[in-house]
Scaffold this motif. Structure first.
Motif, PDB file in Angstrom:
ATOM      1  N   GLU A  23       4.111 -47.753 -29.423  1.00 34.25           N
ATOM      2  CA  GLU A  23       3.780 -48.308 -30.733  1.00 34.25           C
ATOM      3  C   GLU A  23       4.998 -48.906 -31.437  1.00 34.25           C
ATOM      4  O   GLU A  23       4.862 -49.531 -32.472  1.00 34.25           O
ATOM      5  CB  GLU A  23       3.163 -47.231 -31.632  1.00 34.25           C
ATOM      6  CG  GLU A  23       1.848 -46.701 -31.117  1.00 34.25           C
ATOM      7  CD  GLU A  23       0.732 -47.722 -31.127  1.00 34.25           C
ATOM      8  OE1 GLU A  23       0.788 -48.670 -31.939  1.00 34.25           O
ATOM      9  OE2 GLU A  23      -0.184 -47.574 -30.327  1.00 34.25           O
ATOM     10  N   LEU A  24       6.202 -48.723 -30.893  1.00 28.53           N
ATOM     11  CA  LEU A  24       7.389 -49.268 -31.535  1.00 28.53           C
ATOM     12  C   LEU A  24       7.570 -50.744 -31.222  1.00 28.53           C
ATOM     13  O   LEU A  24       8.256 -51.452 -31.939  1.00 28.53           O
ATOM     14  CB  LEU A  24       8.640 -48.497 -31.083  1.00 28.53           C
ATOM     15  CG  LEU A  24       8.696 -47.045 -31.542  1.00 28.53           C
ATOM     16  CD1 LEU A  24       9.900 -46.357 -30.942  1.00 28.53           C
ATOM     17  CD2 LEU A  24       8.747 -46.962 -33.048  1.00 28.53           C
ATOM     18  N   ALA A  51      -2.762 -39.449 -30.807  1.00 28.71           N
ATOM     19  CA  ALA A  51      -1.579 -40.288 -30.998  1.00 28.71           C
ATOM     20  C   ALA A  51      -1.944 -41.584 -31.716  1.00 28.71           C
ATOM     21  O   ALA A  51      -1.216 -42.025 -32.617  1.00 28.71           O
ATOM     22  CB  ALA A  51      -0.932 -40.601 -29.654  1.00 28.71           C
ATOM     23  N   ARG A  52      -3.058 -42.165 -31.350  1.00 31.42           N
ATOM     24  CA  ARG A  52      -3.474 -43.407 -32.008  1.00 31.42           C
ATOM     25  C   ARG A  52      -3.733 -43.166 -33.492  1.00 31.42           C
ATOM     26  O   ARG A  52      -3.298 -43.942 -34.345  1.00 31.42           O
ATOM     27  CB  ARG A  52      -4.719 -43.966 -31.331  1.00 31.42           C
ATOM     28  CG  ARG A  52      -5.201 -45.246 -32.019  1.00 31.42           C
ATOM     29  CD  ARG A  52      -6.249 -45.965 -31.241  1.00 31.42           C
ATOM     30  NE  ARG A  52      -5.577 -46.631 -30.126  1.00 31.42           N
ATOM     31  CZ  ARG A  52      -6.076 -46.728 -28.903  1.00 31.42           C
ATOM     32  NH1 ARG A  52      -7.249 -46.222 -28.637  1.00 31.42           N
ATOM     33  NH2 ARG A  52      -5.426 -47.354 -27.961  1.00 31.42           N
ATOM     34  N   LYS A  53      -4.417 -42.088 -33.833  1.00 32.02           N
ATOM     35  CA  LYS A  53      -4.691 -41.799 -35.240  1.00 32.02           C
ATOM     36  C   LYS A  53      -3.407 -41.475 -35.996  1.00 32.02           C
ATOM     37  O   LYS A  53      -3.235 -41.855 -37.144  1.00 32.02           O
ATOM     38  CB  LYS A  53      -5.691 -40.647 -35.372  1.00 32.02           C
ATOM     39  CG  LYS A  53      -7.084 -41.062 -34.985  1.00 32.02           C
ATOM     40  CD  LYS A  53      -8.078 -39.962 -35.165  1.00 32.02           C
ATOM     41  CE  LYS A  53      -9.454 -40.447 -34.746  1.00 32.02           C
ATOM     42  NZ  LYS A  53     -10.513 -39.562 -35.128  1.00 32.02           N
ATOM     43  N   LEU A  54      -2.500 -40.780 -35.330  1.00 30.10           N
ATOM     44  CA  LEU A  54      -1.239 -40.415 -35.962  1.00 30.10           C
ATOM     45  C   LEU A  54      -0.390 -41.653 -36.233  1.00 30.10           C
ATOM     46  O   LEU A  54       0.245 -41.761 -37.282  1.00 30.10           O
ATOM     47  CB  LEU A  54      -0.470 -39.445 -35.057  1.00 30.10           C
ATOM     48  CG  LEU A  54       0.807 -38.843 -35.598  1.00 30.10           C
ATOM     49  CD1 LEU A  54       0.478 -37.879 -36.727  1.00 30.10           C
ATOM     50  CD2 LEU A  54       1.554 -38.124 -34.499  1.00 30.10           C
ATOM     51  N   LEU A  55      -0.404 -42.593 -35.317  1.00 26.36           N
ATOM     52  CA  LEU A  55       0.442 -43.773 -35.459  1.00 26.36           C
ATOM     53  C   LEU A  55      -0.203 -44.899 -36.263  1.00 26.36           C
ATOM     54  O   LEU A  55       0.483 -45.803 -36.712  1.00 26.36           O
ATOM     55  CB  LEU A  55       0.837 -44.293 -34.076  1.00 26.36           C
ATOM     56  CG  LEU A  55       1.675 -43.329 -33.248  1.00 26.36           C
ATOM     57  CD1 LEU A  55       1.894 -43.869 -31.865  1.00 26.36           C
ATOM     58  CD2 LEU A  55       2.983 -43.025 -33.935  1.00 26.36           C
ATOM     59  N   GLN A  56      -1.494 -44.847 -36.458  1.00 26.66           N
ATOM     60  CA  GLN A  56      -2.175 -45.895 -37.219  1.00 26.66           C
ATOM     61  C   GLN A  56      -2.697 -45.395 -38.563  1.00 26.66           C
ATOM     62  O   GLN A  56      -3.602 -45.984 -39.135  1.00 26.66           O
ATOM     63  CB  GLN A  56      -3.314 -46.479 -36.382  1.00 26.66           C
ATOM     64  CG  GLN A  56      -2.821 -47.215 -35.167  1.00 26.66           C
ATOM     65  CD  GLN A  56      -3.947 -47.776 -34.331  1.00 26.66           C
ATOM     66  OE1 GLN A  56      -5.117 -47.533 -34.589  1.00 26.66           O
ATOM     67  NE2 GLN A  56      -3.590 -48.533 -33.316  1.00 26.66           N
ATOM     68  N   ASP A  57      -2.090 -44.330 -39.044  1.00 22.01           N
ATOM     69  CA  ASP A  57      -2.484 -43.744 -40.320  1.00 22.01           C
ATOM     70  C   ASP A  57      -1.979 -44.630 -41.455  1.00 22.01           C
ATOM     71  O   ASP A  57      -0.782 -44.711 -41.701  1.00 22.01           O
ATOM     72  CB  ASP A  57      -1.899 -42.325 -40.425  1.00 22.01           C
ATOM     73  CG  ASP A  57      -2.288 -41.619 -41.701  1.00 22.01           C
ATOM     74  OD1 ASP A  57      -3.186 -42.108 -42.406  1.00 22.01           O
ATOM     75  OD2 ASP A  57      -1.700 -40.560 -41.977  1.00 22.01           O
ATOM     76  N   ARG A  62       7.189 -41.208 -36.699  1.00 20.95           N
ATOM     77  CA  ARG A  62       6.215 -40.497 -35.865  1.00 20.95           C
ATOM     78  C   ARG A  62       6.234 -41.054 -34.434  1.00 20.95           C
ATOM     79  O   ARG A  62       6.175 -40.305 -33.457  1.00 20.95           O
ATOM     80  CB  ARG A  62       4.809 -40.631 -36.437  1.00 20.95           C
ATOM     81  CG  ARG A  62       4.574 -39.844 -37.693  1.00 20.95           C
ATOM     82  CD  ARG A  62       3.193 -40.116 -38.223  1.00 20.95           C
ATOM     83  NE  ARG A  62       2.891 -39.343 -39.411  1.00 20.95           N
ATOM     84  CZ  ARG A  62       1.760 -39.433 -40.099  1.00 20.95           C
ATOM     85  NH1 ARG A  62       0.812 -40.267 -39.697  1.00 20.95           N
ATOM     86  NH2 ARG A  62       1.569 -38.697 -41.159  1.00 20.95           N
ATOM     87  N   ALA A  63       6.302 -42.378 -34.321  1.00 20.80           N
ATOM     88  CA  ALA A  63       6.342 -42.999 -32.994  1.00 20.80           C
ATOM     89  C   ALA A  63       7.595 -42.575 -32.239  1.00 20.80           C
ATOM     90  O   ALA A  63       7.545 -42.272 -31.038  1.00 20.80           O
ATOM     91  CB  ALA A  63       6.284 -44.517 -33.124  1.00 20.80           C
ATOM     92  N   GLN A  64       8.725 -42.528 -32.939  1.00 23.31           N
ATOM     93  CA  GLN A  64       9.958 -42.089 -32.295  1.00 23.31           C
ATOM     94  C   GLN A  64       9.864 -40.631 -31.862  1.00 23.31           C
ATOM     95  O   GLN A  64      10.300 -40.267 -30.766  1.00 23.31           O
ATOM     96  CB  GLN A  64      11.147 -42.286 -33.247  1.00 23.31           C
ATOM     97  CG  GLN A  64      11.477 -43.724 -33.494  1.00 23.31           C
ATOM     98  CD  GLN A  64      12.455 -43.912 -34.647  1.00 23.31           C
ATOM     99  OE1 GLN A  64      12.650 -43.021 -35.470  1.00 23.31           O
ATOM    100  NE2 GLN A  64      13.057 -45.091 -34.701  1.00 23.31           N
ATOM    101  N   ALA A  65       9.275 -39.805 -32.699  1.00 26.23           N
ATOM    102  CA  ALA A  65       9.118 -38.389 -32.356  1.00 26.23           C
ATOM    103  C   ALA A  65       8.176 -38.218 -31.167  1.00 26.23           C
ATOM    104  O   ALA A  65       8.435 -37.398 -30.273  1.00 26.23           O
ATOM    105  CB  ALA A  65       8.603 -37.606 -33.570  1.00 26.23           C
ATOM    106  N   PRO A 106       3.511 -44.604 -45.521  1.00 29.04           N
ATOM    107  CA  PRO A 106       4.280 -45.850 -45.369  1.00 29.04           C
ATOM    108  C   PRO A 106       4.635 -46.122 -43.904  1.00 29.04           C
ATOM    109  O   PRO A 106       4.653 -45.216 -43.073  1.00 29.04           O
ATOM    110  CB  PRO A 106       5.551 -45.594 -46.185  1.00 29.04           C
ATOM    111  CG  PRO A 106       5.361 -44.333 -46.899  1.00 29.04           C
ATOM    112  CD  PRO A 106       4.186 -43.626 -46.345  1.00 29.04           C
ATOM    113  N   TRP A 107       4.955 -47.358 -43.601  1.00 26.74           N
ATOM    114  CA  TRP A 107       5.258 -47.753 -42.233  1.00 26.74           C
ATOM    115  C   TRP A 107       6.485 -47.035 -41.692  1.00 26.74           C
ATOM    116  O   TRP A 107       6.589 -46.804 -40.485  1.00 26.74           O
ATOM    117  CB  TRP A 107       5.408 -49.264 -42.112  1.00 26.74           C
ATOM    118  CG  TRP A 107       6.583 -49.829 -42.871  1.00 26.74           C
ATOM    119  CD1 TRP A 107       6.598 -50.243 -44.153  1.00 26.74           C
ATOM    120  CD2 TRP A 107       7.903 -50.014 -42.360  1.00 26.74           C
ATOM    121  NE1 TRP A 107       7.845 -50.681 -44.500  1.00 26.74           N
ATOM    122  CE2 TRP A 107       8.667 -50.558 -43.402  1.00 26.74           C
ATOM    123  CE3 TRP A 107       8.509 -49.784 -41.145  1.00 26.74           C
ATOM    124  CZ2 TRP A 107      10.021 -50.861 -43.266  1.00 26.74           C
ATOM    125  CZ3 TRP A 107       9.850 -50.095 -41.004  1.00 26.74           C
ATOM    126  CH2 TRP A 107      10.591 -50.625 -42.047  1.00 26.74           C
TER     127      TRP A 107
END
Length: 145
Positions: free
Chosen positions: A3-4, A103-109, A120-123, A113-114
């Motif tokens: 996602e990065l 993961a998709r829900k966590l990264l597209q929340d 989150r994506a880095q983690a 803020p972005w």
């Protein structure tokens, strides 16, 4: 997928293709194991029904009943690993699907803020690297045994 990177980046497409391949591999393993489980269940059923027929036809002595019980137990012992492989392949498939959705829900929340989503994506990337390293360690330890 990563996602990065940008939406249509080459590395994201490669990651998506790898994940799709892995999902297909897990599905195929599950269906293969499920078919094997059905065949094993059929053999257990045959052993049990033949034992029931023999018991119904004639009253056998203690030895005949023990032999039939041993046949049924042997059929179950042969089938148990296949049943366990089927259950494990379903668990792997379920974990794979659930982790992708989470993961998709966590990264597209959109409620955060972005910057938080990038963190989150880095983690998640770091967590994935840790899991991959531990998986390789376990695989090499199992191969050494």
């Amino acid at each position: 997928a990563n996602e990065l990177n940008g939406r249509f980046s080459f590395s994201k497409r490669v990651a998506s293709a790898k994940h799709t391949h892995l999902q297909l591999k897990h599905r195929l393993a599950f269906y293969k194991n499920a078919a094997g489980s059905l065949m094993c269940a059929k053999s257990v059923y045959k052993a049990a029904s033949s034992a029931a027929k023999v018991n119904d036809e004639a009253a056998q002595g203690e030895n005949g009943e023990e032999e039939q019980a041993k046949n049924i137990e042997a059929a179950m012992d042969d089938a148990l690993p296949t049943f366990l492989h089927t259950a494990w392949s379903y668990v792997v498939r379920d974990i794979d699907t659930t982790s992708k959705e989470v993961a998709r829900k966590l990264l597209q929340d959109k409620s955060v803020p972005w910057q938080i989503r990038v963190r989150r994506a880095q983690a998640l990337r770091h967590l994935g690297q840790i899991f991959a390293e531990e998986g390789l360690k376990a695989e090499s330890a199992q191969a050494a045994s």
